[in-house]
Design a protein around this motif. Structure first.
Motif, mmCIF file in Angstrom:
data_model
loop_
_atom_site.group_PDB
_atom_site.id
_atom_site.type_symbol
_atom_site.label_atom_id
_atom_site.label_comp_id
_atom_site.label_asym_id
_atom_site.label_seq_id
_atom_site.Cartn_x
_atom_site.Cartn_y
_atom_site.Cartn_z
ATOM 1 N N TRP A 5 -23.862 13.917 2.189
ATOM 2 C CA TRP A 5 -25.079 13.156 2.481
ATOM 3 C C TRP A 5 -26.315 14.051 2.472
ATOM 4 O O TRP A 5 -27.365 13.678 1.956
ATOM 5 C CB TRP A 5 -24.944 12.459 3.822
ATOM 6 N N GLU A 6 -26.195 15.259 3.004
ATOM 7 C CA GLU A 6 -27.343 16.159 3.095
ATOM 8 C C GLU A 6 -27.869 16.566 1.736
ATOM 9 O O GLU A 6 -29.038 16.953 1.610
ATOM 10 C CB GLU A 6 -26.966 17.408 3.891
ATOM 11 N N ASN A 7 -27.036 16.472 0.703
ATOM 12 C CA ASN A 7 -27.443 16.872 -0.638
ATOM 13 C C ASN A 7 -27.879 15.696 -1.504
ATOM 14 O O ASN A 7 -28.178 15.887 -2.686
ATOM 15 C CB ASN A 7 -26.289 17.620 -1.333
ATOM 16 N N THR A 8 -27.918 14.504 -0.931
ATOM 17 C CA THR A 8 -28.306 13.337 -1.707
ATOM 18 C C THR A 8 -29.822 13.253 -1.839
ATOM 19 O O THR A 8 -30.556 13.792 -1.007
ATOM 20 C CB THR A 8 -27.789 12.048 -1.053
ATOM 21 N N PRO A 9 -30.326 12.578 -2.877
ATOM 22 C CA PRO A 9 -31.776 12.396 -3.024
ATOM 23 C C PRO A 9 -32.409 11.700 -1.819
ATOM 24 O O PRO A 9 -33.539 12.016 -1.447
ATOM 25 C CB PRO A 9 -31.890 11.532 -4.285
ATOM 26 N N ALA A 10 -31.689 10.761 -1.206
ATOM 27 C CA ALA A 10 -32.227 10.047 -0.045
ATOM 28 C C ALA A 10 -32.457 11.006 1.119
ATOM 29 O O ALA A 10 -33.501 10.957 1.797
ATOM 30 C CB ALA A 10 -31.277 8.924 0.371
ATOM 31 N N ALA A 11 -31.499 11.895 1.372
ATOM 32 C CA ALA A 11 -31.639 12.856 2.459
ATOM 33 C C ALA A 11 -32.778 13.840 2.172
ATOM 34 O O ALA A 11 -33.539 14.208 3.065
ATOM 35 C CB ALA A 11 -30.334 13.611 2.669
ATOM 36 N N THR A 12 -32.885 14.248 0.915
ATOM 37 C CA THR A 12 -33.972 15.159 0.526
ATOM 38 C C THR A 12 -35.329 14.509 0.747
ATOM 39 O O THR A 12 -36.268 15.147 1.245
ATOM 40 C CB THR A 12 -33.813 15.557 -0.956
ATOM 41 N N LEU A 17 -40.384 13.747 3.924
ATOM 42 C CA LEU A 17 -41.296 12.907 4.700
ATOM 43 C C LEU A 17 -41.394 13.380 6.149
ATOM 44 O O LEU A 17 -42.481 13.341 6.746
ATOM 45 C CB LEU A 17 -40.819 11.449 4.649
ATOM 46 N N ALA A 18 -40.270 13.830 6.706
ATOM 47 C CA ALA A 18 -40.278 14.322 8.094
ATOM 48 C C ALA A 18 -41.123 15.590 8.210
ATOM 49 O O ALA A 18 -41.893 15.745 9.168
ATOM 50 C CB ALA A 18 -38.852 14.590 8.558
ATOM 51 N N ASP A 19 -40.998 16.500 7.249
ATOM 52 C CA ASP A 19 -41.794 17.734 7.286
ATOM 53 C C ASP A 19 -43.282 17.434 7.154
ATOM 54 O O ASP A 19 -44.110 18.002 7.876
ATOM 55 C CB ASP A 19 -41.364 18.675 6.158
ATOM 56 N N LEU A 20 -43.624 16.527 6.237
ATOM 57 C CA LEU A 20 -45.035 16.159 6.065
ATOM 58 C C LEU A 20 -45.574 15.454 7.303
ATOM 59 O O LEU A 20 -46.725 15.673 7.689
ATOM 60 C CB LEU A 20 -45.207 15.273 4.829
ATOM 61 N N ARG A 53 -42.251 26.670 -2.398
ATOM 62 C CA ARG A 53 -41.685 27.854 -3.048
ATOM 63 C C ARG A 53 -40.235 28.118 -2.665
ATOM 64 O O ARG A 53 -39.524 28.799 -3.399
ATOM 65 C CB ARG A 53 -42.541 29.077 -2.724
ATOM 66 N N GLU A 54 -39.808 27.593 -1.537
ATOM 67 C CA GLU A 54 -38.436 27.828 -1.082
ATOM 68 C C GLU A 54 -37.600 26.563 -1.128
ATOM 69 O O GLU A 54 -36.646 26.401 -0.368
ATOM 70 C CB GLU A 54 -38.455 28.443 0.317
ATOM 71 N N ASP A 55 -38.003 25.646 -1.995
ATOM 72 C CA ASP A 55 -37.218 24.443 -2.284
ATOM 73 C C ASP A 55 -36.889 23.635 -1.038
ATOM 74 O O ASP A 55 -35.745 23.229 -0.813
ATOM 75 C CB ASP A 55 -35.925 24.837 -3.008
ATOM 76 N N GLY A 56 -37.916 23.414 -0.215
ATOM 77 C CA GLY A 56 -37.754 22.550 0.950
ATOM 78 C C GLY A 56 -37.253 23.239 2.193
ATOM 79 O O GLY A 56 -37.137 22.606 3.241
ATOM 80 N N SER A 57 -36.951 24.537 2.085
ATOM 81 C CA SER A 57 -36.439 25.264 3.253
ATOM 82 C C SER A 57 -37.597 25.902 4.009
ATOM 83 O O SER A 57 -38.186 26.880 3.554
ATOM 84 C CB SER A 57 -35.457 26.345 2.800
ATOM 85 N N VAL A 58 -37.929 25.347 5.171
ATOM 86 C CA VAL A 58 -39.054 25.873 5.942
ATOM 87 C C VAL A 58 -38.903 25.473 7.409
ATOM 88 O O VAL A 58 -38.459 24.366 7.720
ATOM 89 C CB VAL A 58 -40.399 25.342 5.383
#
Length: 211
Positions: A5-12, A17-20, A53-58
């Motif tokens: 689930w964590e690797n699905t487009p929906a989870a991404t 949206l949560a980070d923004l 730059r870190e592909d969503g990892s922050v």
């Protein structure tokens, strides 16, 4: 199952949206002091550039408050410059309305030039401050150079920032029905669009400097 689930487009998308949303709320809360707006903008851009730059990892909180503290002095100085230019542009436009021709046209031209300078610094200086270490003079100089070298990115970034608020002015009901969206993503989403536009330019400049 959870890993899949964590690797699905929906989870991404949900993480995006949560980070923004979080960085938008941090910006609003940390801007309540007014003089902290510049540092808050720099913190927001630091999060968004790192995420890009870190592909969503922050780590949003750590990155935001780290950049907020590290850049407070120069970011506040940039905020002061932006505020001064805003006062000059607004004053010139107001004064122009009281003048006959040709004085009216002259002051409108001056006010427009100041407003364009204001827009350039607002859109380009704070992202630079979030990514690079430079003097205030260097940041301002590079902002003008970027405006000349990447005018399309500047125009598209300006459109991204202006579009939600122009829509709200044209259709006031938008705020009534979609006000919560402005609260959660009204600043972070235009800033994210700006990052997407500017990051390739920044990366290219960095590569050229290395070579």
């Amino acid at each position: 199952m959870l890993s899949n689930w964590e690797n699905t487009p929906a989870a991404t998308l949900l993480r995006f949206l949560a980070d923004l949303m979080l960085v938008n709320l941090l910006l609003l809360c940390c801007s309540l002091g007014v003089v902290t707006i510049g540092a808050a903008l720099t913190g927001m851009y630091a999060v968004l550039f790192k995420r890009q730059r870190e592909d969503g990892s922050v780590s949003v909180l750590k990155t935001f408050f780290g950049a907020f503290a590290d850049n407070f002095l120069w970011a506040t100085a940039l905020e002061g410059i932006v505020a001064a230019l805003l006062l000059v542009a607004g004053g010139d436009f107001s004064y122009a309305l009281t003048l006959p021709q040709p004085g009216k046209t002259l002051f409108i031209v001056i006010a427009t030039a100041v407003a364009l300078l204001l827009l350039t610094i607002f859109l380009l200086a704070f992202p630079q401050q979030a990514v690079y270490r430079n003097s205030l003079r260097g940041i301002l100089k590079n902002s003008l150079a970027l405006a000349v070298c990447a005018p399309l990115q500047l125009l598209l970034a300006a459109a991204a920032w202006a579009a939600p608020w122009v829509l709200a002015i044209i259709e006031p009901d938008v705020i009534v029905y979609l006000g919560v969206l402005y609260l959660l993503w009204g600043f972070s989403f235009p800033a994210y669009c700006t990052v997407r536009l500017l990051d390739p330019v920044f990366q290219k400049i960095t590569r050229e400097q290395v070579n």
